[in-house]
Design an enzyme around this catalytic site. Structure first.
Site, short mmCIF file in Angstrom:
data_model
loop_
_atom_site.label_atom_id
_atom_site.label_comp_id
_atom_site.label_asym_id
_atom_site.label_seq_id
_atom_site.Cartn_x
_atom_site.Cartn_y
_atom_site.Cartn_z
N MET A 1 -47.50 -48.69 12.29
CA MET A 1 -46.24 -48.88 13.00
C MET A 1 -46.14 -50.29 13.59
SD MET A 1 -44.77 -47.12 16.38
CE MET A 1 -45.21 -48.51 17.38
N CYS B 1 -78.91 -49.92 -17.72
CA CYS B 1 -78.21 -50.93 -18.52
C CYS B 1 -76.79 -50.52 -18.83
CB CYS B 1 -78.99 -51.25 -19.80
SG CYS B 1 -79.12 -49.83 -20.90
N HIS C 1 -46.85 -61.76 6.75
CA HIS C 1 -47.38 -60.53 6.18
C HIS C 1 -47.92 -60.77 4.77
CE1 HIS C 1 -46.98 -56.68 3.94
NE2 HIS C 1 -47.52 -56.18 5.05
N LYS D 1 -57.56 -53.11 18.50
CA LYS D 1 -56.78 -53.87 19.47
C LYS D 1 -57.19 -53.53 20.90
CE LYS D 1 -52.66 -54.46 17.53
NZ LYS D 1 -51.35 -53.89 17.15
N TYR E 1 -84.86 -52.37 -11.67
CA TYR E 1 -83.83 -53.40 -11.87
C TYR E 1 -82.51 -52.78 -12.28
CZ TYR E 1 -84.58 -52.80 -16.90
OH TYR E 1 -84.66 -52.27 -18.15
N ARG F 1 -59.44 -60.35 16.99
CA ARG F 1 -60.13 -59.51 16.01
C ARG F 1 -60.82 -60.42 15.01
NH1 ARG F 1 -54.61 -57.33 13.40
NH2 ARG F 1 -53.92 -59.25 12.45
N SER G 1 -84.89 -46.98 -19.56
CA SER G 1 -83.67 -47.65 -19.13
C SER G 1 -82.55 -46.63 -19.22
CB SER G 1 -83.38 -48.85 -20.03
OG SER G 1 -82.16 -49.43 -19.65
N ARG H 1 -48.08 -50.56 21.37
CA ARG H 1 -48.68 -51.12 20.15
C ARG H 1 -49.63 -50.11 19.53
NH1 ARG H 1 -51.53 -56.41 22.53
NH2 ARG H 1 -51.28 -57.21 20.40
N GLY I 1 -50.25 -51.54 7.38
CA GLY I 1 -49.32 -50.46 7.05
C GLY I 1 -48.91 -49.62 8.24
P1 ADP Z 1 -49.63 -56.27 15.07
O1 ADP Z 1 -50.69 -55.23 14.95
O2 ADP Z 1 -48.58 -56.16 14.03
O3 ADP Z 1 -50.20 -57.64 15.23
P2 ADP Z 1 -49.12 -56.35 17.90
O4 ADP Z 1 -49.15 -55.11 18.69
O5 ADP Z 1 -50.30 -57.21 18.01
O6 ADP Z 1 -48.84 -55.92 16.39
O7 ADP Z 1 -47.85 -57.12 18.36
C1 ADP Z 1 -46.91 -57.82 17.60
C2 ADP Z 1 -46.51 -59.08 18.33
O8 ADP Z 1 -46.03 -58.80 19.63
C3 ADP Z 1 -47.64 -60.05 18.49
O9 ADP Z 1 -47.18 -61.34 18.26
C4 ADP Z 1 -48.06 -59.86 19.89
O10 ADP Z 1 -48.63 -61.01 20.40
C5 ADP Z 1 -46.75 -59.52 20.58
N1 ADP Z 1 -46.97 -58.70 21.77
C6 ADP Z 1 -47.54 -57.48 21.81
N2 ADP Z 1 -47.65 -57.05 23.08
C7 ADP Z 1 -47.13 -58.00 23.87
C8 ADP Z 1 -46.98 -58.14 25.28
N3 ADP Z 1 -47.39 -57.20 26.12
N4 ADP Z 1 -46.40 -59.25 25.73
C9 ADP Z 1 -45.99 -60.21 24.87
N5 ADP Z 1 -46.10 -60.15 23.54
C10 ADP Z 1 -46.68 -59.06 23.04
MG MG Z 2 -51.14 -58.34 16.55
#
Ligand code: ADP
Ligand code: MG
Ligand code: MG
Length: 936
Positions: A120, A888, A484, A39, A908, A366, A821, A109, A118
């Site tokens: 936070m 084999c 999800h 990210k 092979y 991503r 083989s 984030r 998985g």
């Molecule tokens: P995940 O890894 O679960 O996608 P994110 O960190 O990308 O978690 O964020 C979850 C949601 O919150 C996403 O929809 C993202 O666009 C939104 N979000 C994260 N940071 C901001 C921000 N600074 N302003 C507005 N929305 C945000």
């Molecule tokens: Mg996200």
């Protein structure tokens, strides 16, 4: 966009832990995923590319690792550096963190190197308290918005950072269900006010919600909700770090084989608001359709909403195309940005964005997770578009995706007559059949006892991952194509139907009922889920194989792979039909044709049994005849029976070999001489004993004789007993007739105008003398056949290397073998000293679970077995430089093992016909030095 070096930055801590971006510049860049996480690297790269991102900074993965190394203390000086970075964000945003007049709010984030469902959850709107809330309201002139942001913040921070526990309800049957307490409180207010949606709640209602939320925090954590914004930040950063070793994250890393020592970064990002009215919104979109690969923008968005709303499916989101109608300028800009990012990353992007009062902000980019079908189509399209090379296209497809594309679909006839329960979104393709379960733990339990299950949930969360991982398929009532359930299912290759809105799922009674069709099912009922169409059926529908012929894009990828790979791919096939299938999948030879299968079919088993019963007597009689000694009447009779059985077998076997040699004209066919112990062709000892004992005096002479023979042949460890070349040396006629049958078949096939290439393989050689003695027997037969036929036949004699002793003397063995083989199933058994049947059904899985073994050595070549192979190859080729060597065993179709075979320098790999396409791809990837094909 240049590949810049990171910009310098002063720091108080011993190491540099912070990389900021904003005001059109960034200190890090897209290639720094190890340090910044996916990210953070994406945000830096987008900023460098001139795209609109809200300013912020990343605390590195290294800080996370040092935090843990430090006994869960922030490294010295880090907090000072965070404060410095916050100052800079304040300047760039023109707002103050905790400033009651002009408050800066941020999101916190997590972000690891590999995207991890998985990890936070994100905390939005951090920096709000009763004072800054007033500032936010004054600034925006929007009271409702302020309170909406505040109640969201308390709920997220309360649950994620302060660990407010879920409300657990025990159902009448003892199972449990969990409910979010904040959702409960929100629902209560909505209910009291007759509000259908969150957006129907007015300011005073939201104020009431905030009071209720704060009470929940107080009751559940014993403390007040923190009002100091820096304390909020400190707690949130530590919570992100802590989440790296949370159960969910651990489970996910284990299942995806991601290292546990990578750590997560933390991103602090200035908040932008999608919930400021109808000129605001938030969404998630892919630059191409991640299900089909079609080149159209694909995704969902919601007006007047914040981040998590779309993913959580709080309201059903319209498709992204609707944005063109609602906010044409923002839509056009988003399209352009999507294309720019795709060109830049040369890959499909998964984008998150927010529109604040008409202004677009990019929050994440991503490489997109995609289905196998989409992966193949996108790779082929991108080569056509000149975006990537053929080799890059090959590197991008995961072997498991090829596997998936060849997986079964529902039988179209069966589905016509089936009862359809409901229809939802076709979130991840494929056919899944299993018994319905409504809880991830239950799924794991049932699967552990051998059941197949489909996990049915209202919606899934990262807490359900372990259940999703073991289920055949996933069905949810809520959540869209980017929920999800959908994202994870696509990634782990499970069929998934999501957002099946008509389905009312009741965890209490463990039932699901369609409000439309009226059909329902309960826990344990068989259901069939079609992730390609979104349909759910009652009962277990039969499936049909996917057709390779109908997948031109997959074939294209594999044709490119063929140009890259060095290893040939052969197949294990016993019958002409199997050989034909292997050929259609691209096999370049048959690496293992097991003759004993031919002994078991129809009338043959009786003939074989007849021969085995007299084999020992007859073999002794033959020796007597050779020594010109007289035979007893019994011996003469046995000899006659035996020879007639052998003659019949020879004819039958020749027919089999003609079929397979004709099917494989021009290509090598390795035929293995009889390998298993003879008792495998006789009735079971215990059963025969019971039969004779029960019949008592009435037992037939034949049955008694059979029993006696079975007893006499009984061995304590048959797999280490009279089998393989040992059997051929004790009862030579078996291998003699096989050799004649193979070569006479070749003669016949050659006379039919084809090009047979038989290679005769002698199994289970441990001492070179075994091979020498066997060859003496068989060379004589071969010469006789060739002389009688007067045809040039292209054939070889070779051996299996499957006993550790043979590895040590491979140089000597190579003097008498024209090819090797590796029989890695036996080589693994005998090197480990495990009986495979006993180990796999017993302790082996526990060994893997407990980490005593890194993986099941019968699935993926163990490193020591690979070393043995290397030694045998080196020694064998020292004697015979052009020695052809293959594998084999079942490892021949396993991608990780194929990488090892490439390194060892085999000629092979040979695997089951069905795995040939996977092996073609894996062999190409093994040949490419990087071998990195995992996306982020
Ligand atoms: P995940 O890894 O679960 O996608 P994110 O960190 O990308 O978690 O964020 C979850 C949601 O919150 C996403 O929809 C993202 O666009 C939104 N979000 C994260 N940071 C901001 C921000 N600074 N302003 C507005 N929305 C945000
Ligand atoms: Mg996200
Ligand atoms: Mg073997």
């Amino acid at each position: 966009m240049p590949d810049v070096a990171p910009t310098a930055r002063a720091h108080v801590s011993a190491k540099r832990y912070i990389y900021a971006w904003g005001a059109g510049t960034a200190e890090g860049h897209g290639k720094m995923k190890d340090l910044l996480g996916g990210k953070g690297a994406g945000l830096a790269e987008m900023t460098l590319a001139g795209l609109p991102t809200p300013p912020g900074f990343t605390i590195t993965t290294e800080a996370c690792n040092d935090y843990f190394a430090n006994g869960k203390q922030l490294p010295a000086g880090l907090w000072d550096d965070v404060l410095g970075a916050m100052k800079q964000v304040e300047e760039r945003s023109g707002k103050g963190f905790g400033d009651p007049k002009n408050p800066l709010l941020v999101s916190v984030r997590s972000g690891a190197k590999f995207s991890m469902p998985g990890m936070m959850d994100t905390v939005l709107n951090l920096g709000l308290n009763e004072e800054t809330l007033q500032g936010l309201i004054a600034l925006t002139g929007n009271e409702r918005f302020g309170w909406d942001a505040y109640r969201r913040f308390i709920a997220m921070f309360g649950r994620i950072v302060m660990d407010v526990p879920a409300r657990v309800v025990t159902n009448p049957d003892g199972s449990t269900a969990e409910y979010n307490r904040f959702d409960d409180a929100l629902d209560a207010v909505k209910h009291a006010r007759g509000a259908k949606s969150d957006t129907d709640l007015a300011t005073d209602a939201l104020q009431e919600v905030v009071v209720a939320y704060k009470a929940i925090v107080r009751e559940q954590t014993g403390r007040e909700f923190p009002t100091d914004v820096y304390e909020q930040l400190d707690l949130a950063v530590k919570a992100v770090f802590a989440s790296w070793f949370g159960k969910r994250a651990n489970d996910y890393r284990n299942s995806q084989k991601i290292a546990h020592d990578l750590g997560t970064a933390v991103n602090i990002v200035t908040m932008v608001f999608g919930n400021m009215g109808d000129d605001s919104g938030t969404g998630v979109a892919f630059t191409r359709n991640p299900n089909t690969g079609e080149k159209v923008l694909y995704g969902e968005y919601l007006t007047n909403a914040q981040g998590e709303d779309v993913v959580a499916g709080v309201r059903t989101a319209p498709e992204i195309a609707q944005l063109a109608v609602d906010m044409p300028a923002a839509h056009a800009e988003f399209l352009r940005i999507g294309q720019q990012l795709e060109q830049h990353y040369k890959n499909v992007q998964d984008l998150e964005f927010t529109i604040e009062r008409g202004k677009l902000y990019m929050l994440q980019t991503r490489d997109a997770k995609r289905t196998a079908a989409a992966a193949v189509k996108i790779a082929v399209d991108m080569v056509a578009e000149g975006l990537i090379t053929e080799a890059e296209a090959v590197a991008r497809i995961e072997p498991a995706q090829v596997d998936q594309l060849l997986r079964a679909q529902f039988d179209p006839n069966a589905r016509k007559g089936a009862e359809r329960v409901a229809k939802g979104l076709n979130a991840s393709p494929g056919a899944a059949v299993g018994r319905a379960v409504f809880n991830a733990d239950v799924a794991v339990e049932w699967v552990a006892r051998g059941e197949k299950v489909v996990l049915v949930r209202v919606e899934t969360s990262p807490d359900d991952f372990h259940g999703m991982a073991v289920a055949e398929g996933i069905l949810t009532a809520r959540g869209g194509a980017t929920s999800h359930a959908a994202v994870v299912a696509r990634q782990i290759g499970k069929p998934c139907v999501a957002g099946c809105a008509e389905l009312v799922v009741d965890y209490g009674t463990k039932t699901a009922r369609s409000a439309e069709s009226g059909s329902s099912f309960v826990e344990g009922d068989w259901i069939s889920v079609d992730g390609s169409t979104g349909e759910v059926f009652l009962s277990a529908l039969p499936t049909v194989e996917a057709r390779f012929e109908d997948q031109p894009e997959l074939q294209q990828i594999l044709n490119w792979a063929d140009k890259i790979r060095r290893l040939q791919v052969w197949a294990n096939a016993d019958k002409p039909e199997e050989a034909a299938q292997a050929l259609s999948y691209g096999a370049q030879g048959i690496g293992l044709c097991r003759t004993e299968h031919m002994f078991r079919e129809g009338e043959r088993l009786e003939i074989v049994r007849g021969a085995i019963l007299v084999a020992n007597v007859a073999t002794r009689a033959k020796a007597k005849v050779a020594a010109a000694e007289a035979l007893t009447a019994e011996e003469s009779a046995a000899l006659a029976t035996f020879d007639s059985a052998m003659a019949k077998l020879e004819v039958l076997q020749q027919g089999d070999f003609e079929g397979i040699l004709a099917a494989m004209s021009g290509l090598p066919v390795v035929v293995r001489l009889i390998d298993p112990p003879l008792h495998e062709f006789l009735p079971n000892l215990e059963e025969q004993l019971v039969k004779v004992t029960k019949a008592g005096d009435a037992a037939s002479a034949e049955d008694k004789e059979l029993l006696a023979t079975i007893k006499s042949m009984h061995e304590q460890n048959p797999m280490l007993g009279l089998r393989g070349c040992r059997l051929g040396l004790m009862i030579p006629d078996f291998v003699k007739i096989q050799t004649r049958a193979i070569l006479n078949a070749a003669v016949a096939v050659k006379r039919a105008g084809l090009d047979p290439r038989p290679e005769i393989m002698i199994p289970l050689v441990g001492h070179v003398n075994e091979l020498i003695a066997t060859r003496a027997l068989l060379d004589a037969e071969a010469e006789a056949v060739v002389a009688a036929a007067g045809e040039e036949i292209d054939f070889k004699f070779g051996t299996m290397i499957e006993i550790p002793r043979a590895v040590w003397v491979a140089d000597k063995i190579a003097e008498h073998a024209e090819f090797f083989s590796f029989g890695t199933n036996d080589l693994t058994q005998m090197t480990f000293g495990y009986s495979r049947d006993d180990a796999e059904g017993g302790f082996l899985l526990k060994y893997v679970e407990d980490g005593i073994l890194p993986e099941n050595p019968f699935q993926t070549l163990d490193d020591v077995i690979a070393d043995e192979m290397q030694m045998a190859v080196d020694r064998g080729r020292a004697t015979r430089p052009d020695l052809k060597v293959g594998i084999c065993g079942e490892h021949g179709g396993d991608p990780a093992s194929i990488h090892k075979c490439e390194k060892i320098g085999l000629n092979y790999v040979s695997c089951s016909p069905f795995r040939v396409p996977v092996a073609r791809l894996a062999a190409a990837q093994a040949a490419m030095s990087d071998g990195a094909f995992r996306d982020n």
